[in-house]
Design an enzyme around this catalytic site. Structure first.
Site, PDB file in Angstrom:
ATOM      1  N   SER A  42       0.842  -1.198   0.000  1.00 53.76           N
ATOM      2  CA  SER A  42       0.000   0.000   0.000  1.00 53.76           C
ATOM      3  C   SER A  42       0.872   1.241   0.000  1.00 53.76           C
ATOM      4  CB  SER A  42      -0.876   0.013   1.244  1.00 53.76           C
ATOM      5  OG  SER A  42      -1.401   1.298   1.457  1.00 53.76           O
ATOM      6  N   TYR A  67      15.588 -12.610   5.255  1.00 54.02           N
ATOM      7  CA  TYR A  67      15.419 -13.912   4.609  1.00 54.02           C
ATOM      8  C   TYR A  67      14.546 -13.763   3.354  1.00 54.02           C
ATOM      9  CZ  TYR A  67      14.218 -18.785   3.876  1.00 54.02           C
ATOM     10  OH  TYR A  67      14.040 -20.017   3.331  1.00 54.02           O
ATOM     11  N   LYS A  71      16.010 -14.664  -0.368  1.00 59.44           N
ATOM     12  CA  LYS A  71      15.626 -15.986  -0.853  1.00 59.44           C
ATOM     13  C   LYS A  71      14.508 -15.933  -1.880  1.00 59.44           C
ATOM     14  CE  LYS A  71      17.550 -19.475   1.485  1.00 59.44           C
ATOM     15  NZ  LYS A  71      18.179 -20.614   0.844  1.00 59.44           N
TER      16      LYS A  71
HETATM   17  C1  UD1 Z   1      -6.014   4.088   2.396  1.00 58.32           C
HETATM   18  C2  UD1 Z   1      -4.583   3.954   1.865  1.00 58.32           C
HETATM   19  C3  UD1 Z   1      -4.576   3.181   0.558  1.00 58.32           C
HETATM   20  C4  UD1 Z   1      -5.361   1.875   0.694  1.00 58.32           C
HETATM   21  C5  UD1 Z   1      -6.790   2.206   1.124  1.00 58.32           C
HETATM   22  C6  UD1 Z   1      -7.613   0.933   1.281  1.00 58.32           C
HETATM   23  C7  UD1 Z   1      -3.411   6.047   2.507  1.00 58.32           C
HETATM   24  C8  UD1 Z   1      -2.847   7.323   2.006  1.00 58.32           C
HETATM   25  N1  UD1 Z   1      -4.016   5.271   1.577  1.00 58.32           N
HETATM   26  O1  UD1 Z   1      -6.745   4.945   1.572  1.00 58.32           O
HETATM   27  O2  UD1 Z   1      -3.238   2.884   0.217  1.00 58.32           O
HETATM   28  O3  UD1 Z   1      -5.405   1.229  -0.566  1.00 58.32           O
HETATM   29  O4  UD1 Z   1      -6.715   2.855   2.389  1.00 58.32           O
HETATM   30  O5  UD1 Z   1      -8.802   1.174   1.990  1.00 58.32           O
HETATM   31  O6  UD1 Z   1      -3.319   5.732   3.674  1.00 58.32           O
HETATM   32  N2  UD1 Z   1     -12.884  10.516   2.846  1.00 58.32           N
HETATM   33  C9  UD1 Z   1     -13.885  11.398   3.172  1.00 58.32           C
HETATM   34  N3  UD1 Z   1     -15.103  10.896   3.578  1.00 58.32           N
HETATM   35  C10 UD1 Z   1     -15.347   9.543   3.652  1.00 58.32           C
HETATM   36  C11 UD1 Z   1     -14.304   8.652   3.321  1.00 58.32           C
HETATM   37  C12 UD1 Z   1     -13.081   9.169   2.927  1.00 58.32           C
HETATM   38  O7  UD1 Z   1     -13.710  12.629   3.104  1.00 58.32           O
HETATM   39  O8  UD1 Z   1     -16.465   9.156   4.041  1.00 58.32           O
HETATM   40  C13 UD1 Z   1     -11.594  11.052   2.334  1.00 58.32           C
HETATM   41  C14 UD1 Z   1     -10.382  10.646   3.149  1.00 58.32           C
HETATM   42  O9  UD1 Z   1     -10.115  11.557   4.183  1.00 58.32           O
HETATM   43  C15 UD1 Z   1      -9.301  10.632   2.053  1.00 58.32           C
HETATM   44  C16 UD1 Z   1     -10.069  10.186   0.789  1.00 58.32           C
HETATM   45  O10 UD1 Z   1     -11.429  10.501   1.047  1.00 58.32           O
HETATM   46  O11 UD1 Z   1      -8.804  11.939   1.820  1.00 58.32           O
HETATM   47  C17 UD1 Z   1      -9.959   8.709   0.493  1.00 58.32           C
HETATM   48  O12 UD1 Z   1     -10.271   7.959   1.645  1.00 58.32           O
HETATM   49  P1  UD1 Z   1     -10.476   6.374   1.630  1.00 58.32           P
HETATM   50  O13 UD1 Z   1     -11.297   5.974   0.466  1.00 58.32           O
HETATM   51  O14 UD1 Z   1     -10.957   5.946   2.985  1.00 58.32           O
HETATM   52  O15 UD1 Z   1      -9.021   5.791   1.363  1.00 58.32           O
HETATM   53  P2  UD1 Z   1      -7.598   6.196   2.052  1.00 58.32           P
HETATM   54  O16 UD1 Z   1      -7.733   6.252   3.531  1.00 58.32           O
HETATM   55  O17 UD1 Z   1      -7.008   7.336   1.319  1.00 58.32           O
END
Ligand code: UD1
Length: 230
Positions: A42, A67, A71
């Site tokens: 990730s 390892y 490997k």
């Molecule tokens: C995280 C990981 C990503 C992983 C993913 C899997 C990071 C930077 N990324 O994604 O590598 O593949 O989890 O789940 O840590 N948001 C809102 N409202 C919501 C939901 C999200 O505003 O209800 C915003 C979040 O603050 C963020 C963006 O939308 O800025 C994406 O969020 P989300 O879809 O939850 O994924 P990440 O946390 O970015």
């Protein structure tokens, strides 16, 4: 298990599933003489970026398994934010369990199953104050795995990492506006405080995957949203 917020609440479950689960898998592989592995990593391992876009040589947490490095023939794929669905619709953005990712959330607001989207953080130092991510179609991720396995069959890499992203940074508000433009649905939203553990901006430099795996993302955000509208 892959939800950032949930991992802060239930860390032991995350260590058990993701760390011990991987050890069990690798042991089973060794017992059966399987030496090719594509690891679902990730972008979150980069932590708060020192530079953007993030290249694969950007510092990460310490890798402890010497390892494994010596490997095994391993490719670690660093997914950015997977979205979209398999064309059959059997795998996609209609989760059957509780979820926290933004794309299914927006989908449910569009279908009026949820009243509004909550945006976690509107005061970040970004184009419009909301978090920036690199949204990549799951079928592009799938083709990245095929490219990785093909590469492993031809080369002994020991351990190599590739970013799988589009290279395009999109803010939450830009995502909402693009969704509204393409699906013609209305997405009401409300700004909330920042979510614990979240990073401000994340988008990929995926040139290494293009150069060495011959892979690049084919789906644009508009393609993904058009599919969702269907
Ligand atoms: C995280 C990981 C990503 C992983 C993913 C899997 C990071 C930077 N990324 O994604 O590598 O593949 O989890 O789940 O840590 N948001 C809102 N409202 C919501 C939901 C999200 O505003 O209800 C915003 C979040 O603050 C963020 C963006 O939308 O800025 C994406 O969020 P989300 O879809 O939850 O994924 P990440 O946390 O970015």
């Amino acid at each position: 298990m892959k939800a950032v917020g949930e991992s802060m609440q239930f860390p032991l479950i995350y260590y058990k599933n993701n760390v011990i689960g991987t050890i069990n898998l690798v042991e089973a592989m060794k017992n059966h003489g399987v030496y090719n592995l594509v690891f679902s990593s990730s972008c979150t391992i980069y932590g708060d970026p020192e530079h953007l876009p993030i290249t694969e040589d950007h510092p990460t947490g310490n890798v402890t398994n010497v390892y494994g490095r010596t490997k095994w023939n391993i490719i670690s794929l660093r997914y950015f934010n997977p979205v979209g669905a398999h064309p059959s619709g059997r795998l996609g953005e209609d989760p059957t369990k509780a979820f926290t990712n933004i794309m299914p959330y927006i989908g449910q607001v569009a279908l009026k199953k949820k009243p509004y989207l909550t945006i976690f953080g509107i005061d970040y130092d970004t184009v419009d104050g909301t978090g920036v991510r690199d949204y990549i179609h799951v079928m592009d991720l799938a083709s990245g795995h095929v490219s990785a396995l093909t590469h492993l069959q031809k080369n002994h890499l020991r351990y190599r990492t590739y970013n799988l992203g589009t290279g395009e940074g999109v803010s939450v508000l830009q995502l909402v506006k693009a969704f509204e433009r393409i699906t013609e649905a209305e997405i009401p939203y409300q700004g909330l405080p920042r979510r614990e553990g979240d990073i401000v901006s994340m988008y990929a430099n995926a040139k290494l995957a293009k150069k060495e795996l011959g892979w690049e993302a084919k789906f644009t955000l508009d393609d993904i949203l058009l599919e969702m509208a269907d």
